[in-house]
Design an enzyme around this catalytic site. Sequence first.
Site, PDB file in Angstrom:
ATOM      1  N   ASN A  15      -0.706  -1.291   6.895  1.00 33.79           N
ATOM      2  CA  ASN A  15      -1.558  -0.370   6.130  1.00 33.79           C
ATOM      3  C   ASN A  15      -2.499   0.344   7.109  1.00 33.79           C
ATOM      4  O   ASN A  15      -3.269  -0.309   7.822  1.00 33.79           O
ATOM      5  CB  ASN A  15      -2.342  -1.195   5.098  1.00 33.79           C
ATOM      6  CG  ASN A  15      -3.244  -0.337   4.235  1.00 33.79           C
ATOM      7  OD1 ASN A  15      -3.908   0.560   4.737  1.00 33.79           O
ATOM      8  ND2 ASN A  15      -3.301  -0.618   2.954  1.00 33.79           N
ATOM      9  N   HIS A  37      -7.408   2.108   7.304  1.00 35.52           N
ATOM     10  CA  HIS A  37      -8.680   1.939   8.015  1.00 35.52           C
ATOM     11  C   HIS A  37      -8.751   2.693   9.323  1.00 35.52           C
ATOM     12  O   HIS A  37      -9.826   2.841   9.894  1.00 35.52           O
ATOM     13  CB  HIS A  37      -9.016   0.458   8.130  1.00 35.52           C
ATOM     14  CG  HIS A  37      -9.273  -0.097   6.766  1.00 35.52           C
ATOM     15  ND1 HIS A  37     -10.351   0.297   6.008  1.00 35.52           N
ATOM     16  CD2 HIS A  37      -8.535  -0.905   5.985  1.00 35.52           C
ATOM     17  CE1 HIS A  37     -10.283  -0.285   4.828  1.00 35.52           C
ATOM     18  NE2 HIS A  37      -9.197  -1.013   4.780  1.00 35.52           N
ATOM     19  N   HIS A  94      -2.968   4.201   1.082  1.00 39.46           N
ATOM     20  CA  HIS A  94      -3.532   4.329  -0.270  1.00 39.46           C
ATOM     21  C   HIS A  94      -4.315   5.635  -0.350  1.00 39.46           C
ATOM     22  O   HIS A  94      -5.344   5.785   0.312  1.00 39.46           O
ATOM     23  CB  HIS A  94      -4.449   3.122  -0.507  1.00 39.46           C
ATOM     24  CG  HIS A  94      -5.059   3.067  -1.871  1.00 39.46           C
ATOM     25  ND1 HIS A  94      -5.872   2.033  -2.273  1.00 39.46           N
ATOM     26  CD2 HIS A  94      -4.976   3.898  -2.948  1.00 39.46           C
ATOM     27  CE1 HIS A  94      -6.264   2.232  -3.522  1.00 39.46           C
ATOM     28  NE2 HIS A  94      -5.747   3.358  -3.951  1.00 39.46           N
ATOM     29  N   ARG A 145      -6.710   7.326  -2.267  1.00 36.54           N
ATOM     30  CA  ARG A 145      -7.648   7.044  -3.359  1.00 36.54           C
ATOM     31  C   ARG A 145      -8.083   8.336  -4.030  1.00 36.54           C
ATOM     32  O   ARG A 145      -8.079   9.401  -3.412  1.00 36.54           O
ATOM     33  CB  ARG A 145      -8.872   6.292  -2.820  1.00 36.54           C
ATOM     34  CG  ARG A 145      -8.562   4.884  -2.335  1.00 36.54           C
ATOM     35  CD  ARG A 145      -9.836   4.158  -1.983  1.00 36.54           C
ATOM     36  NE  ARG A 145     -10.571   3.784  -3.152  1.00 36.54           N
ATOM     37  CZ  ARG A 145     -10.590   2.564  -3.694  1.00 36.54           C
ATOM     38  NH1 ARG A 145      -9.918   1.587  -3.141  1.00 36.54           N
ATOM     39  NH2 ARG A 145     -11.283   2.312  -4.771  1.00 36.54           N
ATOM     40  N   ARG A 176     -11.419   8.727   0.187  1.00 38.55           N
ATOM     41  CA  ARG A 176     -12.401   8.202   1.148  1.00 38.55           C
ATOM     42  C   ARG A 176     -11.772   7.848   2.496  1.00 38.55           C
ATOM     43  O   ARG A 176     -12.449   7.811   3.490  1.00 38.55           O
ATOM     44  CB  ARG A 176     -13.142   7.003   0.579  1.00 38.55           C
ATOM     45  CG  ARG A 176     -12.325   5.755   0.506  1.00 38.55           C
ATOM     46  CD  ARG A 176     -13.160   4.558   0.142  1.00 38.55           C
ATOM     47  NE  ARG A 176     -13.615   4.624  -1.236  1.00 38.55           N
ATOM     48  CZ  ARG A 176     -13.833   3.541  -1.986  1.00 38.55           C
ATOM     49  NH1 ARG A 176     -13.676   2.340  -1.459  1.00 38.55           N
ATOM     50  NH2 ARG A 176     -14.224   3.642  -3.231  1.00 38.55           N
ATOM     51  N   GLU A 184       0.459   3.665  -1.942  1.00 38.93           N
ATOM     52  CA  GLU A 184      -0.412   2.983  -2.911  1.00 38.93           C
ATOM     53  C   GLU A 184      -1.203   4.020  -3.675  1.00 38.93           C
ATOM     54  O   GLU A 184      -1.796   4.921  -3.076  1.00 38.93           O
ATOM     55  CB  GLU A 184      -1.402   2.077  -2.185  1.00 38.93           C
ATOM     56  CG  GLU A 184      -0.831   0.774  -1.750  1.00 38.93           C
ATOM     57  CD  GLU A 184      -1.905  -0.066  -1.090  1.00 38.93           C
ATOM     58  OE1 GLU A 184      -3.100   0.190  -1.285  1.00 38.93           O
ATOM     59  OE2 GLU A 184      -1.518  -0.957  -0.343  1.00 38.93           O
ATOM     60  N   THR A 189      -9.722  -2.612  -3.143  1.00 33.83           N
ATOM     61  CA  THR A 189      -9.094  -2.930  -4.429  1.00 33.83           C
ATOM     62  C   THR A 189      -9.441  -4.368  -4.798  1.00 33.83           C
ATOM     63  O   THR A 189      -8.995  -5.311  -4.155  1.00 33.83           O
ATOM     64  CB  THR A 189      -7.562  -2.768  -4.314  1.00 33.83           C
ATOM     65  OG1 THR A 189      -7.301  -1.515  -3.692  1.00 33.83           O
ATOM     66  CG2 THR A 189      -6.910  -2.796  -5.673  1.00 33.83           C
ATOM     67  N   GLU A 194       3.611  -6.990  -6.163  1.00 32.78           N
ATOM     68  CA  GLU A 194       2.874  -7.406  -4.971  1.00 32.78           C
ATOM     69  C   GLU A 194       1.749  -8.313  -5.450  1.00 32.78           C
ATOM     70  O   GLU A 194       0.886  -7.897  -6.226  1.00 32.78           O
ATOM     71  CB  GLU A 194       2.315  -6.202  -4.210  1.00 32.78           C
ATOM     72  CG  GLU A 194       1.538  -6.661  -2.973  1.00 32.78           C
ATOM     73  CD  GLU A 194       1.237  -5.554  -1.973  1.00 32.78           C
ATOM     74  OE1 GLU A 194       2.077  -4.653  -1.799  1.00 32.78           O
ATOM     75  OE2 GLU A 194       0.155  -5.609  -1.369  1.00 32.78           O
ATOM     76  N   HIS A 220      -3.367  -8.319   0.782  1.00 36.07           N
ATOM     77  CA  HIS A 220      -4.816  -8.157   0.658  1.00 36.07           C
ATOM     78  C   HIS A 220      -5.561  -9.284   1.348  1.00 36.07           C
ATOM     79  O   HIS A 220      -5.428 -10.451   0.962  1.00 36.07           O
ATOM     80  CB  HIS A 220      -5.310  -8.028  -0.795  1.00 36.07           C
ATOM     81  CG  HIS A 220      -6.532  -7.155  -0.881  1.00 36.07           C
ATOM     82  ND1 HIS A 220      -7.782  -7.600  -0.533  1.00 36.07           N
ATOM     83  CD2 HIS A 220      -6.680  -5.853  -1.215  1.00 36.07           C
ATOM     84  CE1 HIS A 220      -8.648  -6.607  -0.671  1.00 36.07           C
ATOM     85  NE2 HIS A 220      -8.005  -5.537  -1.069  1.00 36.07           N
ATOM     86  N   HIS A 231      -6.526  -4.203   6.989  1.00 33.41           N
ATOM     87  CA  HIS A 231      -7.878  -4.290   7.540  1.00 33.41           C
ATOM     88  C   HIS A 231      -7.959  -5.236   8.734  1.00 33.41           C
ATOM     89  O   HIS A 231      -8.512  -4.878   9.782  1.00 33.41           O
ATOM     90  CB  HIS A 231      -8.838  -4.723   6.428  1.00 33.41           C
ATOM     91  CG  HIS A 231     -10.268  -4.703   6.839  1.00 33.41           C
ATOM     92  ND1 HIS A 231     -10.932  -5.833   7.231  1.00 33.41           N
ATOM     93  CD2 HIS A 231     -11.138  -3.678   6.962  1.00 33.41           C
ATOM     94  CE1 HIS A 231     -12.183  -5.508   7.558  1.00 33.41           C
ATOM     95  NE2 HIS A 231     -12.327  -4.210   7.406  1.00 33.41           N
TER      96      HIS A 231
END
Length: 257
Positions: free
Chosen positions: A12, A15, A48, A50, A54, A75, A106, A156, A199, A222
Amino acid sequence: MERIRPIRLGVNVDHVATLRNARGGTRPDPVRAALLARAAGADGITAHLREDRRHIRDTDIARLKAEVALPLNFEMAATDEMVAIALATRPHACCLVPERREERTTEGGLDVAGQSAGLGPKIDALRAAGIRVSLFIAAETAQIAAARALGADIVELHTGAWCDALAEGRPEDAEAEFARLRKGAAEAARLGLEVHAGHGLDFETAERMAAFPEIVELNIGHFLIGEAVFVGLPAALATMRAAMERGRAALKGGEAA
Ligand code: PXP
């Protein structure tokens, strides 16, 4: 014994975009991170978009699809706007997540059981376009059954509560969350759903999730991007991959997770 399936690592890159957006401008570029992740052996890229943009922006999604030769796991919240973007982008998969503007990340799973009337047509539209649909849910029987009933391809399982309990030194909660994930993964697989997890995962927790025979993909962001600050993305990925393979190898010894 059933054949042990390989486990995929989805990286992912949200970040990297978070860091970029802290200053504005174009650097660091999440697409560069995705290309580097591919070169270092990632199996997929997750991003993702959003509602408030952001971190990942619309142009990032378009570039990830066009420039990175890996399956894109897009996502998104289950909104008409995001479905339209997905249909225009045609990612490999869409992972539907709950989204609240004020949350930092999330926080919970999607309430599939409570929102099936609204989710059904969106899932159908994505699947009709040849996009695999994943639902990001807590490992609860009702949510898993609802995901199956709506025709999702994948669930998931949200590992955040388990990872938080471990990190915050709440071993009993961690044990209960782990048992919930264990049971949920088995239930979902029994219903014919493909099972992913993600996550808050780090090296240790990813290794333990990889020791679930039903789980075929972990999506991790992350922690990996944080590690990359210190050791570089290829090294962080290599250590993560080794941890996942250790988890998988435990299965070959016939051990349960
Ligand atoms: N999977 C889903 C559905 C997510 O929403 C996220 C966070 O964006 C992740 C995986 C990755 O979580 P983390 O960044 O904590 O590794």
